[in-house]
Design an enzyme around this catalytic site. Structure first.
Site, PDB file in Angstrom:
ATOM      1  N   ASP A 118     -40.983 -36.146  -1.088  1.00 30.45           N
ATOM      2  CA  ASP A 118     -42.120 -36.333  -0.200  1.00 30.45           C
ATOM      3  C   ASP A 118     -42.526 -37.806  -0.232  1.00 30.45           C
ATOM      4  OD1 ASP A 118     -44.654 -36.347   1.066  1.00 30.45           O
ATOM      5  OD2 ASP A 118     -44.978 -34.262   0.486  1.00 30.45           O
ATOM      6  N   GLU A 195     -30.756 -33.888   4.539  1.00 31.01           N
ATOM      7  CA  GLU A 195     -29.817 -34.963   4.850  1.00 31.01           C
ATOM      8  C   GLU A 195     -28.886 -34.574   5.990  1.00 31.01           C
ATOM      9  OE1 GLU A 195     -26.545 -37.754   2.479  1.00 31.01           O
ATOM     10  OE2 GLU A 195     -27.670 -36.181   1.424  1.00 31.01           O
TER      11      GLU A 195
END
Length: 212
Positions: A118, A195
């Site tokens: 985060d 990703e």
């Protein structure tokens, strides 16, 4: 990563203590006893749905892996996959990754992975970033002398902040990639769920490796 509350998550975790624990402090310095064989310990802080840690465990049977995930529902999703695979070299922790120095003895860990953490973008939130100095101090303690940290993100602001934070902490950079998927490392790179999604959109992925 956050998922809606899954009523089955906590019971599933409680029913499978052989693969996951919610009380990692009691295994401090004794994690190797939870694996079939003794091997270097690789720890991911924030597993998401487990794509990265599971693929790494499959790819490297000579290593032991531990995935830490705070969210109960997310940790349970990873556990469901592990119950199907039953990988001897993978253990899970459902707890806050901010307590890493309470979970591991000094020098107990070979590598720490921080994948798409985060970014906590507001200035007042800096202390929550996993590359803030208080976290770096914990990593320094639990990593073995030759151990290192691997960090990946799609967030340029967090990457720049992390470079400064680590540099000011006195860390030494072994590798820095400003476009991981266009680098020499791309072929052996194991992706996380985030990703994979971000790269499909054409977003740049940043990566660094550093040691203390």
């Amino acid at each position: 990563m956050r998922l809606r509350n899954k009523p089955w998550a906590r019971p599933l975790i409680e029913a499978n203590p052989q693969f996951i624990t919610t009380d990692p402090k009691k295994y401090r310095s004794e994690w190797q006893k939870r694996f079939k064989k003794i091997a270097p310990l690789f720890v991911e802080i924030g597993t998401g749905k487990g794509q990265f840690i599971i693929e790494m465990a499959q790819k490297h049977p000579e290593r032991n892996f531990i995935g830490i995930e705070l969210q109960t529902s997310v940790a349970a999703v990873v556990l469901k996959k592990q119950l199907e695979l039953k990988l001897d070299n993978l253990q899970l922790i459902c707890a806050n990754g901010s307590g890493v120095s309470e979970y591991f003895e000094d020098g107990e860990v070979a590598v720490i992975y921080l994948n798409f953490s985060d970014p906590w973008p507001k200035k007042k939130q800096a202390k929550r970033r996993l590359t803030y100095p208080t976290f770096l101090e914990q990593y320094k303690n639990v990593l073995e002398k030759k151990g290192h940290l691997e960090f990946k993100t799609d967030n340029r602001g967090l990457f720049e902040y992390s470079l400064k934070s680590m540099n000011n902490f006195g860390m030494i950079f072994d590798k820095i990639s400003l476009n991981l998927h266009q680098s020499d490392e791309a072929e052996d790179n194991v992706m996380t769920e985030y990703e994979e999604k971000f790269s499909q959109r054409g977003q740049v992925i940043y990566k660094l490796e550093a040691h203390f």
